[in-house]
Write a protein that holds these residues in place. Sequence first.
Motif, PDB file in Angstrom:
ATOM      1  N   ARG A   1       0.843  -1.197   0.000  1.00  0.00           N
ATOM      2  CA  ARG A   1       0.000   0.000   0.000  1.00  0.00           C
ATOM      3  C   ARG A   1       0.880   1.250   0.000  1.00  0.00           C
ATOM      4  NH1 ARG A   1       0.301  -1.876   5.276  1.00  0.00           N
ATOM      5  NH2 ARG A   1       0.644  -0.311   6.931  1.00  0.00           N
TER       6      ARG A   1
ATOM      7  N   CYS B   1      -7.809   9.672  13.325  1.00  0.00           N
ATOM      8  CA  CYS B   1      -8.282   9.912  11.962  1.00  0.00           C
ATOM      9  C   CYS B   1      -9.809   9.882  11.900  1.00  0.00           C
ATOM     10  CB  CYS B   1      -7.718   8.853  11.012  1.00  0.00           C
ATOM     11  SG  CYS B   1      -5.994   9.104  10.559  1.00  0.00           S
TER      12      CYS B   1
ATOM     13  N   ILE C   1     -12.263  11.585   8.899  1.00  0.00           N
ATOM     14  CA  ILE C   1     -11.759  10.887   7.712  1.00  0.00           C
ATOM     15  C   ILE C   1     -12.549   9.591   7.543  1.00  0.00           C
ATOM     16  CG2 ILE C   1      -9.733   9.806   6.655  1.00  0.00           C
ATOM     17  CD1 ILE C   1      -8.008  11.754   8.277  1.00  0.00           C
TER      18      ILE C   1
ATOM     19  N   ARG D   1     -13.001   4.067   4.718  1.00  0.00           N
ATOM     20  CA  ARG D   1     -12.328   3.487   3.556  1.00  0.00           C
ATOM     21  C   ARG D   1     -10.923   4.042   3.402  1.00  0.00           C
ATOM     22  NH1 ARG D   1     -12.444  -0.905   1.128  1.00  0.00           N
ATOM     23  NH2 ARG D   1     -10.341  -0.734   1.946  1.00  0.00           N
ATOM     24  N   ARG D   2     -10.782   5.344   3.574  1.00  0.00           N
ATOM     25  CA  ARG D   2      -9.468   5.965   3.438  1.00  0.00           C
ATOM     26  C   ARG D   2      -8.523   5.505   4.552  1.00  0.00           C
ATOM     27  NH1 ARG D   2      -8.075  10.490   0.808  1.00  0.00           N
ATOM     28  NH2 ARG D   2      -9.473   9.566  -0.727  1.00  0.00           N
TER      29      ARG D   2
ATOM     30  N   ASP E   1      -7.357   1.955   3.897  1.00  0.00           N
ATOM     31  CA  ASP E   1      -6.338   1.907   2.843  1.00  0.00           C
ATOM     32  C   ASP E   1      -4.970   2.340   3.382  1.00  0.00           C
ATOM     33  OD1 ASP E   1      -8.196   1.034   1.038  1.00  0.00           O
ATOM     34  OD2 ASP E   1      -8.564   3.009   0.154  1.00  0.00           O
ATOM     35  N   TRP E   2      -4.942   3.396   4.170  1.00  0.00           N
ATOM     36  CA  TRP E   2      -3.679   3.882   4.722  1.00  0.00           C
ATOM     37  C   TRP E   2      -3.030   2.849   5.646  1.00  0.00           C
ATOM     38  CZ3 TRP E   2      -5.497   9.455   6.474  1.00  0.00           C
ATOM     39  CH2 TRP E   2      -5.573  10.281   5.341  1.00  0.00           C
TER      40      TRP E   2
END
Length: 401
Positions: A277, A352, A357, A360-361, A364-365
């Motif tokens: 990632r 986060c 935020i 999903r974001r 991913d992070w």
Amino acid sequence: MQTKQRDVRRSVSIIVSRGWLQLRFSYGGKRHYISVGLRDTPTNRKIADAKAKLIESDIIYERFDPTLEKYKPQTALSVTTTAAPLPVPKTSLLDLWKQYTQFQQVHLEETTIIRDYGKIEKRIRKFPTPYLEDAIAIQAHLLSKFAAETAKRTLKQLSACCNWAMRKKLISENPFKELAQEVKTKKASKVSRKPFSKECVAAIISAFEHNTYCSRYSPIPHSYYAPYVKFLFHTGCRPEEAIALKWKHVEKNRIYICEAVATDVRIRKTTKTDTPRYFPINQELRAVFDAVRPENPDPNALVFPARGGKEIDTHNFLNRVWRPVVKRLVEAGKVKEYLPQYNCRHTFITLCLESGIISRRVADWCGTSVAVIEEHYAGAIAHIQVPSFGLTNQTTLEDQG
């Protein structure tokens, strides 16, 4: 002329084989076994003893019947003149486990084979009775040497090995099948995903940067680890991924997280999810890299190495550096409670989500799934407030008319 007699005190022995009486003796360079055909009882032992004395006497006076017919009772008796009945051989649990491990090597990570399967093999080697048929004794041994949870886990592994061996026709039954269920353990407590507050994060980073609790005799100052600690808090990266990071993975505006190192076995592998990632580099993270970046970094050099140049040993860091520092901060009232270094990840995820935020974001992070985020960090998501658009203050044209 007197016949010289040889002293043959109990040259014919009475033995018991599976509850039946036998006579054992040697003659003419051969070992003989004669089954008396009687169960081992006091009365039957007298009969066997009389038969033994007869054989001894015949040997002494050289009238021994080599066909053994003379010594057979009226009932048909089994006679063996070559070797004693051999006991049924036991199955080596260690050999079975090695075969099972070899089979699993193609299906599992090398770290799992070395760490988990290797641990079971070491335990098997210390079993007082390392045979498949001694499952009950092995269960008792495990419970006497280990915590109930460890004993239960080991018995489950042995049972899985036996199930595999049955499928491969190596054994006919699994003696460990029900043994793990008999071990009662406390209900496993959920993994703590508590985050540090922003104030606690600031206190921890400051303590590392200023060597607040570093012993004067420490060979490495705590400030050496400050960039590594900041990186954990600013990325939510797993510790085994952070210590594996190399300069070739740090691009202009993002980090390529693709490897992890398990320090207990020193093996470099893919990430936990086997999926690489990217992570964006913000201003704070850029400052972390600028503080440790050499003038002309070797692309294959580690970003956060131990003093010897190898990967940081996360277990040693946890026990010798992180735990003492955070616990002293708790004692000083600067941190609410002790949490391990892995909770830096939970802190990042929580902060986060609390900042709004989307799941999903964040997933991913951090290299996880939305389902995990929403299941385990529901509290942080619940803090997000529904936005106000000011619609109730607007008046329609109708109202104005």
